[in-house]
Design a protein around this motif. Structure first.
Motif, PDB file in Angstrom:
ATOM      1  N   VAL A   6       9.090  -7.532   1.836  1.00 10.08           N
ATOM      2  CA  VAL A   6       8.031  -8.508   0.968  1.00 10.08           C
ATOM      3  C   VAL A   6       7.436  -7.708  -0.234  1.00 10.08           C
ATOM      4  O   VAL A   6       7.524  -8.368  -1.138  1.00 10.08           O
ATOM      5  N   ALA A   7       7.342  -6.615  -0.141  1.00 11.52           N
ATOM      6  CA  ALA A   7       6.858  -5.744  -1.471  1.00 11.52           C
ATOM      7  C   ALA A   7       7.926  -5.756  -2.333  1.00 11.52           C
ATOM      8  O   ALA A   7       7.635  -6.120  -3.506  1.00 11.52           O
ATOM      9  N   ASP A   8       9.198  -5.615  -2.061  1.00 11.05           N
ATOM     10  CA  ASP A   8      10.505  -5.567  -3.033  1.00 11.05           C
ATOM     11  C   ASP A   8      10.443  -7.175  -3.721  1.00 11.05           C
ATOM     12  O   ASP A   8      10.501  -7.189  -4.765  1.00 11.05           O
ATOM     13  N   THR A   9      10.494  -7.961  -2.673  1.00 11.20           N
ATOM     14  CA  THR A   9      10.665  -9.352  -3.259  1.00 11.20           C
ATOM     15  C   THR A   9       9.525 -10.077  -3.991  1.00 11.20           C
ATOM     16  O   THR A   9       9.825 -10.763  -5.008  1.00 11.20           O
ATOM     17  N   LEU A  10       8.331  -9.520  -3.783  1.00  9.04           N
ATOM     18  CA  LEU A  10       7.233  -9.940  -4.555  1.00  9.04           C
ATOM     19  C   LEU A  10       6.672  -8.991  -5.963  1.00  9.04           C
ATOM     20  O   LEU A  10       5.819  -9.354  -6.520  1.00  9.04           O
ATOM     21  N   ASP A  11       7.376  -8.027  -5.774  1.00  9.23           N
ATOM     22  CA  ASP A  11       7.098  -7.125  -6.763  1.00  9.23           C
ATOM     23  C   ASP A  11       5.543  -6.478  -6.593  1.00  9.23           C
ATOM     24  O   ASP A  11       4.860  -6.635  -7.613  1.00  9.23           O
ATOM     25  N   LEU A  12       5.314  -6.219  -5.402  1.00  8.77           N
ATOM     26  CA  LEU A  12       3.849  -5.889  -5.238  1.00  8.77           C
ATOM     27  C   LEU A  12       4.074  -4.204  -4.234  1.00  8.77           C
ATOM     28  O   LEU A  12       5.030  -4.167  -3.780  1.00  8.77           O
ATOM     29  N   THR A  13       2.945  -3.731  -4.211  1.00 13.09           N
ATOM     30  CA  THR A  13       3.227  -2.350  -3.569  1.00 13.09           C
ATOM     31  C   THR A  13       2.724  -2.597  -2.198  1.00 13.09           C
ATOM     32  O   THR A  13       1.949  -3.429  -1.843  1.00 13.09           O
ATOM     33  N   ILE A  14       3.152  -1.646  -1.026  1.00 17.07           N
ATOM     34  CA  ILE A  14       3.071  -2.126   0.336  1.00 17.07           C
ATOM     35  C   ILE A  14       1.516  -1.662   0.389  1.00 17.07           C
ATOM     36  O   ILE A  14       0.666  -2.315   1.146  1.00 17.07           O
ATOM     37  N   ASP A  15       0.764  -0.729  -0.386  1.00 18.45           N
ATOM     38  CA  ASP A  15      -0.297  -0.391  -0.380  1.00 18.45           C
ATOM     39  C   ASP A  15      -1.473  -1.749  -0.627  1.00 18.45           C
ATOM     40  O   ASP A  15      -2.276  -2.258  -0.195  1.00 18.45           O
ATOM     41  N   THR A  16      -0.740  -2.577  -1.814  1.00 20.10           N
ATOM     42  CA  THR A  16      -1.584  -3.650  -2.150  1.00 20.10           C
ATOM     43  C   THR A  16      -1.370  -4.818  -0.931  1.00 20.10           C
ATOM     44  O   THR A  16      -2.538  -5.330  -0.872  1.00 20.10           O
ATOM     45  N   TYR A  20      -4.757  -6.321   0.703  1.00 15.06           N
ATOM     46  CA  TYR A  20      -5.018  -7.670   0.812  1.00 15.06           C
ATOM     47  C   TYR A  20      -5.308  -8.120   2.239  1.00 15.06           C
ATOM     48  O   TYR A  20      -6.175  -8.984   2.406  1.00 15.06           O
ATOM     49  N   GLU A  21      -4.530  -7.576   3.120  1.00 17.70           N
ATOM     50  CA  GLU A  21      -4.918  -8.081   4.472  1.00 17.70           C
ATOM     51  C   GLU A  21      -6.060  -7.669   4.854  1.00 17.70           C
ATOM     52  O   GLU A  21      -6.711  -8.204   5.630  1.00 17.70           O
ATOM     53  N   ARG A  22      -6.462  -6.258   4.551  1.00 21.59           N
ATOM     54  CA  ARG A  22      -7.580  -5.542   5.124  1.00 21.59           C
ATOM     55  C   ARG A  22      -8.972  -6.163   4.649  1.00 21.59           C
ATOM     56  O   ARG A  22      -9.683  -6.386   5.356  1.00 21.59           O
ATOM     57  N   ILE A  23      -8.831  -6.664   3.440  1.00 21.28           N
ATOM     58  CA  ILE A  23      -9.972  -7.177   2.730  1.00 21.28           C
ATOM     59  C   ILE A  23     -10.441  -8.562   2.909  1.00 21.28           C
ATOM     60  O   ILE A  23     -11.275  -9.181   2.662  1.00 21.28           O
ATOM     61  N   GLY A  24      -9.110  -9.291   3.523  1.00 18.24           N
ATOM     62  CA  GLY A  24      -9.189 -10.697   3.719  1.00 18.24           C
ATOM     63  C   GLY A  24      -8.817 -11.673   2.549  1.00 18.24           C
ATOM     64  O   GLY A  24      -8.812 -12.795   2.793  1.00 18.24           O
ATOM     65  N   VAL A  25      -7.882 -11.150   1.750  1.00 22.11           N
ATOM     66  CA  VAL A  25      -7.329 -12.150   0.709  1.00 22.11           C
ATOM     67  C   VAL A  25      -6.346 -12.801   1.631  1.00 22.11           C
ATOM     68  O   VAL A  25      -6.242 -14.018   1.248  1.00 22.11           O
ATOM     69  N   VAL A  26      -5.663 -12.141   2.472  1.00 22.84           N
ATOM     70  CA  VAL A  26      -4.566 -13.000   3.251  1.00 22.84           C
ATOM     71  C   VAL A  26      -5.079 -12.634   4.602  1.00 22.84           C
ATOM     72  O   VAL A  26      -5.681 -11.545   5.115  1.00 22.84           O
ATOM     73  N   PRO A  27      -5.031 -13.862   5.527  1.00 17.66           N
ATOM     74  CA  PRO A  27      -5.010 -13.274   7.150  1.00 17.66           C
ATOM     75  C   PRO A  27      -4.201 -12.313   7.760  1.00 17.66           C
ATOM     76  O   PRO A  27      -3.006 -12.073   7.028  1.00 17.66           O
ATOM     77  N   VAL A  49       0.875 -16.344  -3.801  1.00 18.12           N
ATOM     78  CA  VAL A  49      -0.240 -17.027  -4.699  1.00 18.12           C
ATOM     79  C   VAL A  49      -1.398 -16.004  -5.015  1.00 18.12           C
ATOM     80  O   VAL A  49      -1.972 -16.300  -6.208  1.00 18.12           O
ATOM     81  N   ALA A  50      -1.578 -15.210  -4.104  1.00 20.03           N
ATOM     82  CA  ALA A  50      -2.857 -14.337  -4.390  1.00 20.03           C
ATOM     83  C   ALA A  50      -2.198 -13.358  -5.583  1.00 20.03           C
ATOM     84  O   ALA A  50      -3.036 -13.047  -6.576  1.00 20.03           O
ATOM     85  N   LYS A  51      -0.883 -13.093  -5.667  1.00 19.75           N
ATOM     86  CA  LYS A  51      -0.627 -12.066  -6.808  1.00 19.75           C
ATOM     87  C   LYS A  51      -0.582 -13.037  -8.334  1.00 19.75           C
ATOM     88  O   LYS A  51      -1.037 -12.314  -9.253  1.00 19.75           O
ATOM     89  N   VAL A  52      -0.236 -14.109  -8.343  1.00 16.04           N
ATOM     90  CA  VAL A  52      -0.169 -14.838  -9.400  1.00 16.04           C
ATOM     91  C   VAL A  52      -1.663 -15.349  -9.890  1.00 16.04           C
ATOM     92  O   VAL A  52      -1.738 -15.189 -11.007  1.00 16.04           O
ATOM     93  N   LEU A  53      -2.549 -15.335  -8.831  1.00 15.57           N
ATOM     94  CA  LEU A  53      -3.896 -15.754  -9.270  1.00 15.57           C
ATOM     95  C   LEU A  53      -4.735 -14.384  -9.685  1.00 15.57           C
ATOM     96  O   LEU A  53      -5.147 -14.582 -10.926  1.00 15.57           O
ATOM     97  N   ARG A  54      -4.404 -13.371  -9.334  1.00 13.68           N
ATOM     98  CA  ARG A  54      -4.856 -11.981  -9.972  1.00 13.68           C
ATOM     99  C   ARG A  54      -4.224 -11.673 -11.189  1.00 13.68           C
ATOM    100  O   ARG A  54      -4.795 -11.523 -11.949  1.00 13.68           O
TER     101      ARG A  54
END
Length: 135
Positions: A6-16, A20-27, A49-54
């Motif tokens: 998922v991280a590779d697909t969305l170009d996000l870090t695993i930490d991000t 996002y899950e820990r703080i409730g951006v995603v369930p 969507v969270a990435k794009v909105l950020r």
């Protein structure tokens, strides 16, 4: 799908993604029998969507509020749509500002040589850029 894919697909870090899950951006994401996150299409869409909105400038707080509306609102879809509309309105205003700035910069580039040739002439009236380019 695992978190690395998922991280590779969305170009996000695993930490991000975990943040996002820990703080409730995603369930919280469903886990497999070994306890590893098992991302489904809906989970990946939420992260995308969270990435794009950020990237568009939305605050983390707004993203958390958007996600929280599903749990606390009587009509979460209407509340989420209203929040998205507010953010869209802000983004449209920002785009207008960026377009006006781009137009001014384009004008400055296009007329640069001419203005440099004229800069020492006394009979040239200096234009009032603020009247043409309302930023």
């Amino acid at each position: 799908m695992n978190i690395k894919t998922v991280a590779d697909t969305l170009d996000l870090t695993i930490d991000t993604i975990r943040y996002y899950e820990r703080i409730g951006v995603v369930p919280p994401v469903q886990r497999d029998k070994n306890g590893y996150r098992d991302y489904q299409v809906g989970d990946i869409n939420r992260l995308f969507v969270a990435k794009v909105l950020r990237n568009a400038g939305l605050s983390i707080e707004s993203l958390v509020e958007y996600a929280a509306l599903e749990q606390v609102s009587d009509n979460p879809l209407a509340a989420q749509k209203e929040l998205l509309q507010e953010q869209l309105d802000r983004l449209n205003l920002k785009l207008k500002e960026i377009e006006r700035t781009r137009d001014l910069l384009q004008y400055k580039v296009d007329t640069f040589d001419e203005r440099m040739d004229q800069r020492n002439r006394k009979d040239i009236e200096v234009e009032k850029l603020w009247e043409t380019y309302h930023l």
